[in-house]
Design a protein around this motif. Structure first.
Motif, PDB file in Angstrom:
ATOM      1  N   SER A  93      -7.993  46.952 -80.829  1.00 23.86           N
ATOM      2  CA  SER A  93      -8.667  48.214 -80.553  1.00 23.86           C
ATOM      3  C   SER A  93      -9.973  47.919 -79.805  1.00 23.86           C
ATOM      4  CB  SER A  93      -8.951  48.971 -81.853  1.00 23.86           C
ATOM      5  OG  SER A  93      -9.565  50.207 -81.583  1.00 23.86           O
ATOM      6  N   PRO A  94      -9.968  48.050 -78.486  1.00 21.24           N
ATOM      7  CA  PRO A  94      -8.858  48.471 -77.628  1.00 21.24           C
ATOM      8  C   PRO A  94      -7.780  47.392 -77.540  1.00 21.24           C
ATOM      9  CG  PRO A  94     -10.713  47.789 -76.297  1.00 21.24           C
ATOM     10  CD  PRO A  94     -11.184  47.775 -77.715  1.00 21.24           C
ATOM     11  N   PRO A  95      -6.576  47.776 -77.109  1.00 21.61           N
ATOM     12  CA  PRO A  95      -5.474  46.808 -77.052  1.00 21.61           C
ATOM     13  C   PRO A  95      -5.618  45.842 -75.883  1.00 21.61           C
ATOM     14  CG  PRO A  95      -4.775  48.918 -76.178  1.00 21.61           C
ATOM     15  CD  PRO A  95      -6.160  49.136 -76.726  1.00 21.61           C
ATOM     16  N   MET A  96      -4.667  44.933 -75.791  1.00 20.54           N
ATOM     17  CA  MET A  96      -4.646  43.954 -74.721  1.00 20.54           C
ATOM     18  C   MET A  96      -4.547  44.649 -73.356  1.00 20.54           C
ATOM     19  SD  MET A  96      -1.909  40.795 -74.265  1.00 20.54           S
ATOM     20  CE  MET A  96      -2.804  39.529 -75.169  1.00 20.54           C
ATOM     21  N   ASN A  97      -5.293  44.111 -72.377  1.00 17.25           N
ATOM     22  CA  ASN A  97      -5.167  44.571 -70.994  1.00 17.25           C
ATOM     23  C   ASN A  97      -3.922  43.957 -70.360  1.00 17.25           C
ATOM     24  OD1 ASN A  97      -7.827  45.989 -70.494  1.00 17.25           O
ATOM     25  ND2 ASN A  97      -8.609  43.986 -71.122  1.00 17.25           N
ATOM     26  N   ARG A 100       7.954  37.391 -57.117  1.00 12.06           N
ATOM     27  CA  ARG A 100       8.311  38.298 -58.206  1.00 12.06           C
ATOM     28  C   ARG A 100       7.070  38.887 -58.863  1.00 12.06           C
ATOM     29  NH1 ARG A 100      12.422  35.576 -62.273  1.00 12.06           N
ATOM     30  NH2 ARG A 100      11.760  37.467 -63.406  1.00 12.06           N
ATOM     31  N   LYS A 101       7.259  40.009 -59.526  1.00 12.70           N
ATOM     32  CA  LYS A 101       6.176  40.633 -60.277  1.00 12.70           C
ATOM     33  C   LYS A 101       5.914  39.852 -61.563  1.00 12.70           C
ATOM     34  CE  LYS A 101       5.366  44.291 -57.676  1.00 12.70           C
ATOM     35  NZ  LYS A 101       4.060  44.509 -57.007  1.00 12.70           N
ATOM     36  N   LEU A 102       4.652  39.872 -61.987  1.00 15.10           N
ATOM     37  CA  LEU A 102       4.230  39.185 -63.204  1.00 15.10           C
ATOM     38  C   LEU A 102       3.125  40.011 -63.840  1.00 15.10           C
ATOM     39  CD1 LEU A 102       4.874  36.423 -64.593  1.00 15.10           C
ATOM     40  CD2 LEU A 102       2.890  35.494 -63.411  1.00 15.10           C
ATOM     41  N   ASP A 103       3.105  40.072 -65.169  1.00 14.15           N
ATOM     42  CA  ASP A 103       2.042  40.776 -65.879  1.00 14.15           C
ATOM     43  C   ASP A 103       1.113  39.777 -66.544  1.00 14.15           C
ATOM     44  OD1 ASP A 103       3.008  43.202 -65.124  1.00 14.15           O
ATOM     45  OD2 ASP A 103       3.849  43.744 -67.074  1.00 14.15           O
ATOM     46  N   LEU A 104      -0.176  39.946 -66.291  1.00 16.95           N
ATOM     47  CA  LEU A 104      -1.210  39.138 -66.946  1.00 16.95           C
ATOM     48  C   LEU A 104      -1.757  39.935 -68.110  1.00 16.95           C
ATOM     49  CD1 LEU A 104      -3.551  37.074 -67.299  1.00 16.95           C
ATOM     50  CD2 LEU A 104      -4.709  38.241 -65.410  1.00 16.95           C
ATOM     51  N   GLY A 105      -1.715  39.354 -69.306  1.00 16.28           N
ATOM     52  CA  GLY A 105      -2.275  39.999 -70.488  1.00 16.28           C
ATOM     53  C   GLY A 105      -3.500  39.247 -70.963  1.00 16.28           C
ATOM     54  N   ILE A 106      -4.560  39.983 -71.295  1.00 16.76           N
ATOM     55  CA  ILE A 106      -5.774  39.351 -71.822  1.00 16.76           C
ATOM     56  C   ILE A 106      -6.506  40.355 -72.709  1.00 16.76           C
ATOM     57  CG2 ILE A 106      -7.189  39.981 -69.799  1.00 16.76           C
ATOM     58  CD1 ILE A 106      -8.617  37.206 -70.257  1.00 16.76           C
ATOM     59  N   ARG A 107      -7.027  39.863 -73.828  1.00 14.46           N
ATOM     60  CA  ARG A 107      -7.746  40.705 -74.773  1.00 14.46           C
ATOM     61  C   ARG A 107      -9.115  41.113 -74.198  1.00 14.46           C
ATOM     62  NH1 ARG A 107      -4.519  42.902 -78.529  1.00 14.46           N
ATOM     63  NH2 ARG A 107      -3.137  41.376 -79.514  1.00 14.46           N
ATOM     64  N   PRO A 108      -9.567  42.345 -74.465  1.00 16.57           N
ATOM     65  CA  PRO A 108     -10.868  42.804 -73.952  1.00 16.57           C
ATOM     66  C   PRO A 108     -12.036  41.916 -74.377  1.00 16.57           C
ATOM     67  CG  PRO A 108      -9.597  44.663 -74.735  1.00 16.57           C
ATOM     68  CD  PRO A 108      -8.832  43.428 -75.142  1.00 16.57           C
TER      69      PRO A 108
END
Length: 364
Positions: free
Chosen positions: A238-242, A276-284
């Protein structure tokens, strides 16, 4: 021994088109505190009710303490359950509420008095034993429900969102009390909640559920730091991962993800995903604003909103047309529209397949 083993449990809602649980398998060790976490309608309460015997599965198996109890009636499973509602008898005093189950079992009066006194002392209810529930606060009534459950010497303690009816401050204090209590008892506990803070703070392990299935199970820190799916990353926090979507490109410097004019390095093994498409996830909270960037892992974001929250400052930024939220230090201030340098530590970055939402090997 009170190990709980669930094997391929299936439960279908009336009509047969939607599965409340879809081949759920889970092992809960003796003395473990397991939390079932997920949004409303994900099947976690149905799963708990099947363990309790209040619902019967369409197929699968439930084993408690080495015994198959799949179709055994609830009273023969030696379980105790605490419900979301306080579920105390309004016409009985606290002492009678706590000892009710023992009296039903025919336990001698002296033994009932001893156990009631023990539970009341443990849950700070001794001054209230002669009161009726109407004279108690919500937190005290929930303590009565917990006390009634623990005096039964059950093999397994089941809890279905027991704190959801308490206000935020009371929920915080009762959560700490509950964790201490379960630690003292050492009873195998299965706890249902949709509150991620409860799950992360209480559980030895957390099983995250979605659409009737467990999508990830592990220690709270492991699930939080390494979400196996984008759903888990987006549900926890909270907030969630970007999540930032880009395209993998490869040049002389190695593979990078193009985010629409800005780019970041990706693990070398992901070079095979070129184009190809890729998603980067990172915590705020992992993003550092304005830091030196020796490893060239930085983006520039335009500040859209700044929200002082006391313990931190929440920033909403625009990075090449994508929203990125950052938890900055409490004293951080900047003007709306400012360009902010955002450092993304490589070890905090997680990479996902946008088609499946699954985590890709970080060492790849």
């Amino acid at each position: 021994m009170a190990e709980v083993i669930l094997r391929d449990l299936v439960k279908t809602y009336p009509g047969g088109s939607t599965r409340a649980t879809d081949q759920v398998s889970l092992e809960v060790s003796d003395g473990e505190f397991m939390v079932l976490l997920g949004p409303s309608g994900c099947g976690k309460t149905t799963l708990l009710r099947m363990i309790a015997g209040l619902e019967l599965p369409d197929s699968g198996q439930i084993v408690i303490g080495g015994n198959d109890v799949t179709y055994l009636e609830p009273r023969r499973r030696n379980l105790s359950m605490v419900f979301q509602s306080y579920a105390v008898f309004p016409n009985k005093k606290v002492a009678d509420n706590i000892g009710f189950g023992l009296r039903v079992r025919g336990v001698p009066a002296d033994e009932i008095r001893r156990k009631v006194a023990w539970a009341a002392d443990l849950l700070q209810l001794t001054p209230y034993l002669d009161r009726y529930p109407a004279k108690l606060s919500g937190g005290q009534r929930q303590r009565v429900a917990v006390a009634r459950a623990i005096v039964m010497d059950a093999d397994v303690l089941l809890m279905d969102e027991p704190l959801s009816n308490l206000d935020a401050l009371l929920r915080l204090s009762f959560r700490a009390e509950l964790k201490k209590l379960v630690g003292q008892l050492g009873t195998t506990t299965i706890y249902v909640t949709h509150d991620q803070l409860e799950a992360l703070s209480l559980g030895d392990r957390v099983a995250v559920m979605r659409d009737g299935a467990i999508v990830q199970c592990g220690p709270p820190t492991a699930v939080y730091d390494g979400p196996a799916t984008e759903f888990v990353g987006g549900f926890l926090g909270s907030p969630p991962m970007n999540f930032l979507t880009g395209t993998v490109e490869v040049d002389d410097a190695g593979p990078r993800i193009d985010l629409g004019g800005q780019s970041l390095p990706v693990p070398a093994g992901l070079a095979s995903l070129r184009g190809r498409k890729l998603d980067l996830g990172i915590r705020p909270e992992a993003i550092v604003v304005g830091a030196d960037n020796p490893d060239d892992n930085a983006l520039v974001g335009e500040l859209q909103v700044l929200e002082p929250l006391g313990s931190s400052t929440l920033l909403t930024t625009d990075v090449s047309g994508q929203v990125v939220k950052i938890q900055a230090r409490p004293s951080f201030r900047a003007d709306q529209g400012s360009a902010l340098k955002l450092h993304l530590p490589p070890l905090a970055c997680r990479w996902y397949d946008p088609e499946t939402g699954l985590l890709l090997e970080q060492s790849a």
